[in-house]
Design a protein around this motif. Structure first.
Motif, PDB file in Angstrom:
ATOM      1  N   ARG A 138       0.895  -1.247  -0.195  1.00 39.85           N
ATOM      2  CA  ARG A 138       0.125   0.026  -0.029  1.00 39.85           C
ATOM      3  C   ARG A 138       0.964   1.283   0.079  1.00 39.85           C
ATOM      4  NH1 ARG A 138      -4.440  -0.611   4.836  1.00 39.85           N
ATOM      5  NH2 ARG A 138      -6.157  -1.534   3.384  1.00 39.85           N
ATOM      6  N   GLY A 139       0.279   2.271  -0.653  1.00 36.61           N
ATOM      7  CA  GLY A 139       1.059   3.544  -0.660  1.00 36.61           C
ATOM      8  C   GLY A 139       0.934   4.352   0.833  1.00 36.61           C
ATOM      9  N   THR A 140       1.737   5.313   0.973  1.00 37.38           N
ATOM     10  CA  THR A 140       1.523   6.122   2.152  1.00 37.38           C
ATOM     11  C   THR A 140       0.197   6.804   2.454  1.00 37.38           C
ATOM     12  OG1 THR A 140       2.591   8.124   1.211  1.00 37.38           O
ATOM     13  CG2 THR A 140       4.216   6.579   2.117  1.00 37.38           C
ATOM     14  N   GLY A 141      -0.243   7.174   1.326  1.00 34.57           N
ATOM     15  CA  GLY A 141      -1.533   7.743   1.603  1.00 34.57           C
ATOM     16  C   GLY A 141      -2.652   6.573   2.098  1.00 34.57           C
ATOM     17  N   ARG A 174      -4.869   6.720   5.511  1.00 36.71           N
ATOM     18  CA  ARG A 174      -6.085   6.627   5.366  1.00 36.71           C
ATOM     19  C   ARG A 174      -6.683   5.489   6.417  1.00 36.71           C
ATOM     20  NH1 ARG A 174     -10.813   8.205   2.253  1.00 36.71           N
ATOM     21  NH2 ARG A 174     -12.114   6.300   2.119  1.00 36.71           N
ATOM     22  N   ALA A 175      -6.155   4.437   6.217  1.00 38.72           N
ATOM     23  CA  ALA A 175      -6.644   3.200   7.247  1.00 38.72           C
ATOM     24  C   ALA A 175      -6.507   3.355   8.620  1.00 38.72           C
ATOM     25  CB  ALA A 175      -5.734   1.919   6.698  1.00 38.72           C
ATOM     26  N   ALA A 176      -4.981   4.089   8.984  1.00 39.11           N
ATOM     27  CA  ALA A 176      -4.851   4.521  10.245  1.00 39.11           C
ATOM     28  C   ALA A 176      -5.968   5.429  10.848  1.00 39.11           C
ATOM     29  CB  ALA A 176      -3.612   5.188  10.504  1.00 39.11           C
ATOM     30  N   ARG A 177      -6.362   6.302  10.093  1.00 40.36           N
ATOM     31  CA  ARG A 177      -7.310   7.462  10.389  1.00 40.36           C
ATOM     32  C   ARG A 177      -8.465   6.855  10.583  1.00 40.36           C
ATOM     33  NH1 ARG A 177      -6.802  12.547   7.126  1.00 40.36           N
ATOM     34  NH2 ARG A 177      -7.125  10.683   5.331  1.00 40.36           N
ATOM     35  N   GLN A 178      -8.929   5.837   9.869  1.00 38.08           N
ATOM     36  CA  GLN A 178     -10.334   5.087   9.823  1.00 38.08           C
ATOM     37  C   GLN A 178     -10.295   4.395  11.022  1.00 38.08           C
ATOM     38  OE1 GLN A 178     -10.616   3.287   5.966  1.00 38.08           O
ATOM     39  NE2 GLN A 178     -11.972   4.838   5.243  1.00 38.08           N
TER      40      GLN A 178
END
Length: 53
Positions: free
Chosen positions: A28-31, A35-39
């Motif tokens: 996965r890319g950094t973005g 996003r996964a961490a924020r979710q």
């Protein structure tokens, strides 16, 4: 005086197979990771404090 026809530059032999294979990142890319961490954080906060009706 005659003009010489221009010689075309040869194509890159690695581009066509890469387009067919849909070449890209192995991870996965950094973005996407951000996003996964924020979710995940949002999910945890919703579990602790569910929205009031």
């Amino acid at each position: 005086m005659k003009t010489k026809p221009s010689i075309r530059k040869p194509r890159n032999p690695f581009v066509a197979p890469a387009l067919v294979r849909h070449a890209g990142r192995h991870q996965r890319g950094t973005g996407a990771l951000r996003r996964a961490a924020r979710q995940a954080l949002h999910r945890e906060l919703q579990k602790e404090h569910p929205p009031s009706p």
